[in-house]
Design an enzyme around this catalytic site. Sequence first.
Site, PDB file in Angstrom:
ATOM      1  N   GLY A 131      -3.597   8.442  -1.871  1.00  0.00           N
ATOM      2  CA  GLY A 131      -4.355   8.391  -3.221  1.00  0.00           C
ATOM      3  C   GLY A 131      -4.728   9.757  -4.021  1.00  0.00           C
ATOM      4  N   THR A 160      -2.502  12.164  -4.696  1.00  0.00           N
ATOM      5  CA  THR A 160      -1.690  12.778  -5.458  1.00  0.00           C
ATOM      6  C   THR A 160      -0.814  11.873  -6.123  1.00  0.00           C
ATOM      7  N   GLY A 161       0.023  12.315  -6.990  1.00  0.00           N
ATOM      8  CA  GLY A 161       1.248  11.753  -7.589  1.00  0.00           C
ATOM      9  C   GLY A 161       0.847  10.131  -8.119  1.00  0.00           C
ATOM     10  N   LEU A 162       1.502   9.267  -7.704  1.00  0.00           N
ATOM     11  CA  LEU A 162       1.679   7.798  -8.045  1.00  0.00           C
ATOM     12  C   LEU A 162       0.334   7.315  -7.853  1.00  0.00           C
ATOM     13  N   ARG A 177      -0.621   7.389  10.267  1.00  0.00           N
ATOM     14  CA  ARG A 177       0.533   7.182  11.431  1.00  0.00           C
ATOM     15  C   ARG A 177      -0.470   6.587  12.585  1.00  0.00           C
ATOM     16  N   TYR A 224      16.156   1.521  -3.372  1.00  0.00           N
ATOM     17  CA  TYR A 224      17.120   1.486  -2.337  1.00  0.00           C
ATOM     18  C   TYR A 224      16.902   0.708  -1.074  1.00  0.00           C
ATOM     19  N   PRO A 229      10.015   1.564  -7.623  1.00  0.00           N
ATOM     20  CA  PRO A 229      10.046   2.604  -8.767  1.00  0.00           C
ATOM     21  C   PRO A 229      11.469   3.220  -8.559  1.00  0.00           C
ATOM     22  N   PRO A 265      13.158   6.982 -10.185  1.00  0.00           N
ATOM     23  CA  PRO A 265      12.625   8.249 -10.104  1.00  0.00           C
ATOM     24  C   PRO A 265      11.271   8.391 -11.195  1.00  0.00           C
TER      25      PRO A 265
HETATM   26  C1  HXC Z   1      15.048  17.723   7.515  1.00  0.00           C
HETATM   27  C2  HXC Z   1      12.766  18.025   7.857  1.00  0.00           C
HETATM   28  C3  HXC Z   1      12.433  18.353   6.669  1.00  0.00           C
HETATM   29  C4  HXC Z   1      13.763  18.293   5.680  1.00  0.00           C
HETATM   30  C5  HXC Z   1      10.641  18.454   7.552  1.00  0.00           C
HETATM   31  N1  HXC Z   1      11.643  17.948   8.423  1.00  0.00           N
HETATM   32  N2  HXC Z   1      11.237  18.532   6.283  1.00  0.00           N
HETATM   33  N3  HXC Z   1      13.879  17.660   8.509  1.00  0.00           N
HETATM   34  N4  HXC Z   1      14.909  18.113   6.400  1.00  0.00           N
HETATM   35  N5  HXC Z   1      13.677  18.534   4.409  1.00  0.00           N
HETATM   36  C6  HXC Z   1      11.241  18.019   9.940  1.00  0.00           C
HETATM   37  C7  HXC Z   1      10.442  19.001  10.518  1.00  0.00           C
HETATM   38  O1  HXC Z   1      11.448  20.104  10.898  1.00  0.00           O
HETATM   39  C8  HXC Z   1       9.746  18.492  11.741  1.00  0.00           C
HETATM   40  O2  HXC Z   1      10.945  18.117  12.773  1.00  0.00           O
HETATM   41  C9  HXC Z   1       9.612  17.004  11.113  1.00  0.00           C
HETATM   42  O3  HXC Z   1      10.465  16.826  10.215  1.00  0.00           O
HETATM   43  C10 HXC Z   1       8.193  16.874  10.970  1.00  0.00           C
HETATM   44  O4  HXC Z   1       7.651  17.754   9.900  1.00  0.00           O
HETATM   45  P1  HXC Z   1       6.228  18.390   9.829  1.00  0.00           P
HETATM   46  O5  HXC Z   1       6.377  19.344   8.481  1.00  0.00           O
HETATM   47  O6  HXC Z   1       6.187  19.185  10.966  1.00  0.00           O
HETATM   48  O7  HXC Z   1       5.194  17.344   9.914  1.00  0.00           O
HETATM   49  P2  HXC Z   1       4.846  16.214   9.007  1.00  0.00           P
HETATM   50  O8  HXC Z   1       3.548  16.649   8.421  1.00  0.00           O
HETATM   51  O9  HXC Z   1       4.725  14.997   9.664  1.00  0.00           O
HETATM   52  O10 HXC Z   1       5.985  16.116   7.672  1.00  0.00           O
HETATM   53  C11 HXC Z   1       5.988  14.876   7.053  1.00  0.00           C
HETATM   54  C12 HXC Z   1       7.278  15.324   6.164  1.00  0.00           C
HETATM   55  C13 HXC Z   1       6.857  15.950   5.096  1.00  0.00           C
HETATM   56  C14 HXC Z   1       7.788  13.721   5.573  1.00  0.00           C
HETATM   57  C15 HXC Z   1       8.598  15.693   6.759  1.00  0.00           C
HETATM   58  O11 HXC Z   1       7.939  16.135   3.959  1.00  0.00           O
HETATM   59  C16 HXC Z   1       5.604  15.459   4.126  1.00  0.00           C
HETATM   60  O12 HXC Z   1       4.720  15.827   4.566  1.00  0.00           O
HETATM   61  N6  HXC Z   1       5.652  14.580   3.203  1.00  0.00           N
HETATM   62  C17 HXC Z   1       4.719  14.084   2.532  1.00  0.00           C
HETATM   63  C18 HXC Z   1       4.897  13.544   0.918  1.00  0.00           C
HETATM   64  C19 HXC Z   1       6.202  13.195   0.502  1.00  0.00           C
HETATM   65  O13 HXC Z   1       7.199  13.117   1.386  1.00  0.00           O
HETATM   66  N7  HXC Z   1       6.271  12.531  -0.703  1.00  0.00           N
HETATM   67  C20 HXC Z   1       7.512  12.139  -1.287  1.00  0.00           C
HETATM   68  C21 HXC Z   1       7.672  10.771  -1.194  1.00  0.00           C
HETATM   69  S1  HXC Z   1       8.858  10.160  -2.343  1.00  0.00           S
HETATM   70  P3  HXC Z   1      11.058  19.204  13.897  1.00  0.00           P
HETATM   71  O14 HXC Z   1      12.153  18.575  14.961  1.00  0.00           O
HETATM   72  O15 HXC Z   1      11.739  20.626  13.244  1.00  0.00           O
HETATM   73  O16 HXC Z   1       9.771  19.645  14.716  1.00  0.00           O
HETATM   74  C22 HXC Z   1       9.725   8.816  -1.913  1.00  0.00           C
HETATM   75  C23 HXC Z   1      10.675   8.119  -2.505  1.00  0.00           C
HETATM   76  C24 HXC Z   1      11.405   8.871  -3.520  1.00  0.00           C
HETATM   77  O17 HXC Z   1       9.565   8.625  -0.789  1.00  0.00           O
HETATM   78  C25 HXC Z   1      12.358   8.155  -4.507  1.00  0.00           C
HETATM   79  C26 HXC Z   1      13.088   8.786  -5.760  1.00  0.00           C
HETATM   80  C27 HXC Z   1      13.691   8.110  -6.374  1.00  0.00           C
HETATM   81  P1  NAP Z   2       3.177  12.150  -3.063  1.00  0.00           P
HETATM   82  O1  NAP Z   2       2.496  12.820  -4.058  1.00  0.00           O
HETATM   83  O2  NAP Z   2       3.922  12.934  -2.114  1.00  0.00           O
HETATM   84  O3  NAP Z   2       2.516  10.922  -2.526  1.00  0.00           O
HETATM   85  C1  NAP Z   2       2.504  10.976  -1.181  1.00  0.00           C
HETATM   86  C2  NAP Z   2       1.186  10.626  -0.541  1.00  0.00           C
HETATM   87  O4  NAP Z   2       1.022  10.059   0.856  1.00  0.00           O
HETATM   88  C3  NAP Z   2       0.284  12.126  -0.587  1.00  0.00           C
HETATM   89  O5  NAP Z   2      -0.650  11.743  -1.081  1.00  0.00           O
HETATM   90  C4  NAP Z   2       0.200  12.319   0.942  1.00  0.00           C
HETATM   91  O6  NAP Z   2      -0.964  13.060   1.131  1.00  0.00           O
HETATM   92  C5  NAP Z   2       0.170  10.953   1.451  1.00  0.00           C
HETATM   93  N1  NAP Z   2       0.558  10.901   2.859  1.00  0.00           N
HETATM   94  C6  NAP Z   2       1.758  11.406   3.460  1.00  0.00           C
HETATM   95  N2  NAP Z   2       1.557  11.297   4.749  1.00  0.00           N
HETATM   96  C7  NAP Z   2       0.409  10.838   5.155  1.00  0.00           C
HETATM   97  C8  NAP Z   2      -0.180  10.249   6.150  1.00  0.00           C
HETATM   98  N3  NAP Z   2       0.481  10.429   7.491  1.00  0.00           N
HETATM   99  N4  NAP Z   2      -1.397   9.527   6.259  1.00  0.00           N
HETATM  100  C9  NAP Z   2      -1.928   9.383   4.955  1.00  0.00           C
HETATM  101  N5  NAP Z   2      -1.403   9.838   3.705  1.00  0.00           N
HETATM  102  C10 NAP Z   2      -0.257  10.441   3.828  1.00  0.00           C
HETATM  103  O7  NAP Z   2       4.752  11.502  -3.786  1.00  0.00           O
HETATM  104  P2  NAP Z   2       4.576  10.142  -4.676  1.00  0.00           P
HETATM  105  O8  NAP Z   2       5.895  10.381  -5.713  1.00  0.00           O
HETATM  106  O9  NAP Z   2       3.355  10.004  -5.435  1.00  0.00           O
HETATM  107  O10 NAP Z   2       5.164   8.972  -3.932  1.00  0.00           O
HETATM  108  C11 NAP Z   2       4.049   7.861  -3.717  1.00  0.00           C
HETATM  109  C12 NAP Z   2       4.816   6.554  -3.446  1.00  0.00           C
HETATM  110  O11 NAP Z   2       5.739   6.298  -4.211  1.00  0.00           O
HETATM  111  C13 NAP Z   2       5.354   6.687  -1.997  1.00  0.00           C
HETATM  112  O12 NAP Z   2       5.085   5.472  -1.372  1.00  0.00           O
HETATM  113  C14 NAP Z   2       6.986   7.054  -2.558  1.00  0.00           C
HETATM  114  O13 NAP Z   2       7.916   6.360  -1.446  1.00  0.00           O
HETATM  115  C15 NAP Z   2       6.854   5.971  -3.653  1.00  0.00           C
HETATM  116  N6  NAP Z   2       7.980   6.359  -4.541  1.00  0.00           N
HETATM  117  C16 NAP Z   2       8.024   7.532  -5.441  1.00  0.00           C
HETATM  118  C17 NAP Z   2       9.002   7.699  -6.368  1.00  0.00           C
HETATM  119  C18 NAP Z   2       8.858   8.750  -7.213  1.00  0.00           C
HETATM  120  O14 NAP Z   2       9.969   8.985  -7.673  1.00  0.00           O
HETATM  121  N7  NAP Z   2       7.789   9.727  -7.552  1.00  0.00           N
HETATM  122  C19 NAP Z   2      10.069   6.717  -6.399  1.00  0.00           C
HETATM  123  C20 NAP Z   2       9.945   5.508  -5.809  1.00  0.00           C
HETATM  124  C21 NAP Z   2       8.969   5.353  -4.774  1.00  0.00           C
HETATM  125  P3  NAP Z   2      -1.223  14.049   2.324  1.00  0.00           P
HETATM  126  O15 NAP Z   2      -0.170  14.990   2.399  1.00  0.00           O
HETATM  127  O16 NAP Z   2      -2.378  14.872   1.884  1.00  0.00           O
HETATM  128  O17 NAP Z   2      -1.378  13.263   3.533  1.00  0.00           O
END
Ligand code: HXC
Ligand code: NAP
Length: 281
Positions: free
Chosen positions: A17, A19-21, A69, A148, A189, A191
């Site tokens: 909660g 950031t973002g959505l 997690r 998806y 949702p 994008p």
């Molecule tokens: C391949 C990747 C990568 C990438 C990280 N990794 N980014 N591999 N391509 N772009 C790998 C790392 O190398 C590492 O593996 C492992 O993932 C863990 O990454 P870390 O950065 O060490 O740890 P962690 O904090 O667990 O990272 C989680 C994460 C990161 C998912 C990789 O992106 C994150 O914190 N995301 C949170 C927010 C987020 O993703 N929001 C978007 C949601 S949008 P190795 O083997 O090297 O150790 C969504 C829907 C969108 O869900 C739909 C749009 C239409």
């Molecule tokens: P976002 O800003 O990156 O939101 C993801 C949030 O999850 C961050 O606040 C992040 O905070 C938190 N998070 C990640 N790992 C976590 C963990 N291990 N424990 C607790 N919190 C964690 O992206 P968003 O676009 O708002 O996405 C929100 C939701 O919408 C997601 O479920 C995504 O799949 C969905 N969605 C988004 C889109 C889009 O276009 N934006 C489209 C379809 C679906 P920390 O990094 O501080 O943990």
Amino acid sequence: MFHPDLLANKRILITGGGTGLGKAMAQRFLELGAAVHICGRREEVLEQTAAELSVATNGEIHAIACDVRNREAVEAMIDEIWSEAPLDILVNNAAGNFIARTEEVSPRAWESVIGIVLMGTLHCTMACGRRWLKEKRNGTVLSISTTYAPVGSAYVVPSAVSKAGVDALTRSLAVEWGNRGIRLNGIAPGPIPTQGAFSRVLPRPELEAMALDHNPMHRFGTTEELANLAAFLVSDGSSYINGEIIRMDGGEFLQGAGAFSNLGRILTDADWESLKPRKKS
Ligand code: HXC
Ligand code: NAP
């Protein structure tokens, strides 16, 4: 669009909660009278969001650092919240995602995304669900999925398998717990520009342009549109909606599914004229 006390007396936890959505939903729920808890991994981000939304809405918002997690950490967070007052609503919004060729995704990367999206949703849902069932309380779970999830998607496969699991959890528990006052629904949702999502799944202008081109409305969704749908789905106004995943994507999914959807881009006005049946003389 809603009565300003739609969510009065509701206590809501939104994972991710800060950031973002998640932040947009927190703001909307506060405006509608709810008390809101937000969690995420980065404490400073959560504190900043809580301070900003508290001033903007004058509502009650609490920030708790928690990595979803970790099941023990989730149980401790839910215990802490419950010790003040039980939650009424859980929003599973935290997620991790990135685009990559699947054969190059490392085991740690798989674990990371599955851990956040699927296991995190499971940990939070079970922690709240068990308490609601034990205390015979009503509860609502809303999970943020993706378009998806039901069909899969290339290049975001860890996310696709995890979100498919979230959808299955939602539909299954909607049936299993529906007779005991617990509703579970989802939003899928299309994008919506957020820094977290777009930096990871549409990181280049040409990818954004491609996403717009695939959308019949030729625009992205807004955080306000998402927050309004979420407010409706967690409110008592939607109390007979259970086990649904509601798509909100401007028709993007259907455009991709229709075999003839793209004819309008290829055929000109002259082509359409020439395709009309010739009048018999
Ligand atoms: C391949 C990747 C990568 C990438 C990280 N990794 N980014 N591999 N391509 N772009 C790998 C790392 O190398 C590492 O593996 C492992 O993932 C863990 O990454 P870390 O950065 O060490 O740890 P962690 O904090 O667990 O990272 C989680 C994460 C990161 C998912 C990789 O992106 C994150 O914190 N995301 C949170 C927010 C987020 O993703 N929001 C978007 C949601 S949008 P190795 O083997 O090297 O150790 C969504 C829907 C969108 O869900 C739909 C749009 C239409
Ligand atoms: P976002 O800003 O990156 O939101 C993801 C949030 O999850 C961050 O606040 C992040 O905070 C938190 N998070 C990640 N790992 C976590 C963990 N291990 N424990 C607790 N919190 C964690 O992206 P968003 O676009 O708002 O996405 C929100 C939701 O919408 C997601 O479920 C995504 O799949 C969905 N969605 C988004 C889109 C889009 O276009 N934006 C489209 C379809 C679906 P920390 O990094 O501080 O943990």
